[in-house]
Design an enzyme around this catalytic site. Sequence first.
Site, PDB file in Angstrom:
ATOM      1  CG  ASP A  50      -1.769  -1.297   1.272  1.00  9.30           C
ATOM      2  OD1 ASP A  50      -2.928  -1.263   0.821  1.00  9.30           O
ATOM      3  OD2 ASP A  50      -1.244  -2.329   1.724  1.00  9.30           O
ATOM      4  CG  ASP A  83      -4.199  -1.337  -2.723  1.00 15.42           C
ATOM      5  OD1 ASP A  83      -4.672  -1.892  -3.746  1.00 15.42           O
ATOM      6  OD2 ASP A  83      -4.906  -1.003  -1.753  1.00 15.42           O
ATOM      7  CG  HIS A 214      -4.174  -6.209  -1.586  1.00 14.12           C
ATOM      8  ND1 HIS A 214      -3.184  -5.328  -1.222  1.00 14.12           N
ATOM      9  CD2 HIS A 214      -5.352  -5.511  -1.511  1.00 14.12           C
ATOM     10  CE1 HIS A 214      -3.715  -4.148  -0.952  1.00 14.12           C
ATOM     11  NE2 HIS A 214      -5.029  -4.241  -1.111  1.00 14.12           N
ATOM     12  CG  HIS A 223     -10.001  -2.681   4.417  1.00  9.59           C
ATOM     13  ND1 HIS A 223     -11.073  -2.030   3.859  1.00  9.59           N
ATOM     14  CD2 HIS A 223      -8.889  -2.069   3.937  1.00  9.59           C
ATOM     15  CE1 HIS A 223     -10.647  -1.060   3.068  1.00  9.59           C
ATOM     16  NE2 HIS A 223      -9.318  -1.067   3.101  1.00  9.59           N
ATOM     17  CG  ASP A 250      -6.859  -3.684   7.459  1.00 11.77           C
ATOM     18  OD1 ASP A 250      -7.649  -2.820   7.038  1.00 11.77           O
ATOM     19  OD2 ASP A 250      -7.241  -4.713   8.042  1.00 11.77           O
TER      20      ASP A 250
END
Length: 332
Positions: A50, A83, A214, A223, A250
């Site tokens: 992320d 991400d 992921h 999440h 997350d």
Amino acid sequence: MPFFNYRTRTTSLNLLVLACICFVHSFAEPPRFEHLTKGDGSLSFLVIGDWGRRGFYNQTLVAYQMGKVAEKLNIDFVVSTGDNFYDNGLEGVDDPAFEDSFTKIYTAKGLQKQWYSILGNHDYRGDVEAQLSPILSMIDGRWLCRRSFLVNTEMADIFFVDTTPFVEKYFADDEHNYNWQGLLPRRKYIAETLEALESGLRDSSANWKMVVGHHAIRSAGFHGETEELIQLLLPILKANNVDFYMNGHDHCLEHISSLDSPIQYLTSGGGSKAWRGDTKHEHYHDGMKFFYDGQGFMSVELTQAEAQIMFYNVYGDVLHKWKTSKEFHSAV
């Protein structure tokens, strides 16, 4: 044992996948990449997720600390849990976001190693094929991204699983456009992904088995748990003695121990923007070993008999360290 022989509450997704398995007789074996261990038989790598925000939200600071740890540990590669490019993936292979969020950010000498990357839900909002394209590897030779694949490191097999298509809500999302090209019909794609994973884990003789996705299976973050993975993926991990499940999604760092299997759930999704204070950690009084709702990353150090996990914050401080050992059975 077939991976669908487990007890769980029935859902429409279960029924669709199981029905599909009845006529899936073969599947394309996922790409396999060999990565040799060091001369002393050890292996080390970083895990980050992320992250791709053109350096903003402390991405650059996290990258700087990653570089210091990477050089200290002499890492072999980096794992990206998805991400990779916000907010909507890449627009194409010539999208400047690739270099602005990757090449120009992770510049440290210690990070000039292979990056094994998987897709996240934000990546599916853009040109998925661009991230999978060998053209990006020509722009930056470190980049390697596939939907699902295996990295074999002699002592460890690391299975990367494309989890975004498992999540049903994305297919009903009217706010965002997801690029599902190449994986429809969904039920067949999921069934083949699971069958390939189960087969690979069953045949693996590696002393350490790891799975990267992921989305979280267990998480106290924003999440939280992914119900589809609990129903469909988790039984395969338990049945095949998987040691670690590593994920992002997350935007935090966490370590949760399974209470009914050897699995350690490791979240490394703090590559840039973090959700401070937005947690559900009160749900994990027993299995929760560590939770941090800020930016950072994780390192993994392995020998045949020992594994050590460490989590770092944006200042390079070690927030959590966990070590385990297991008996090594030689294949010779």
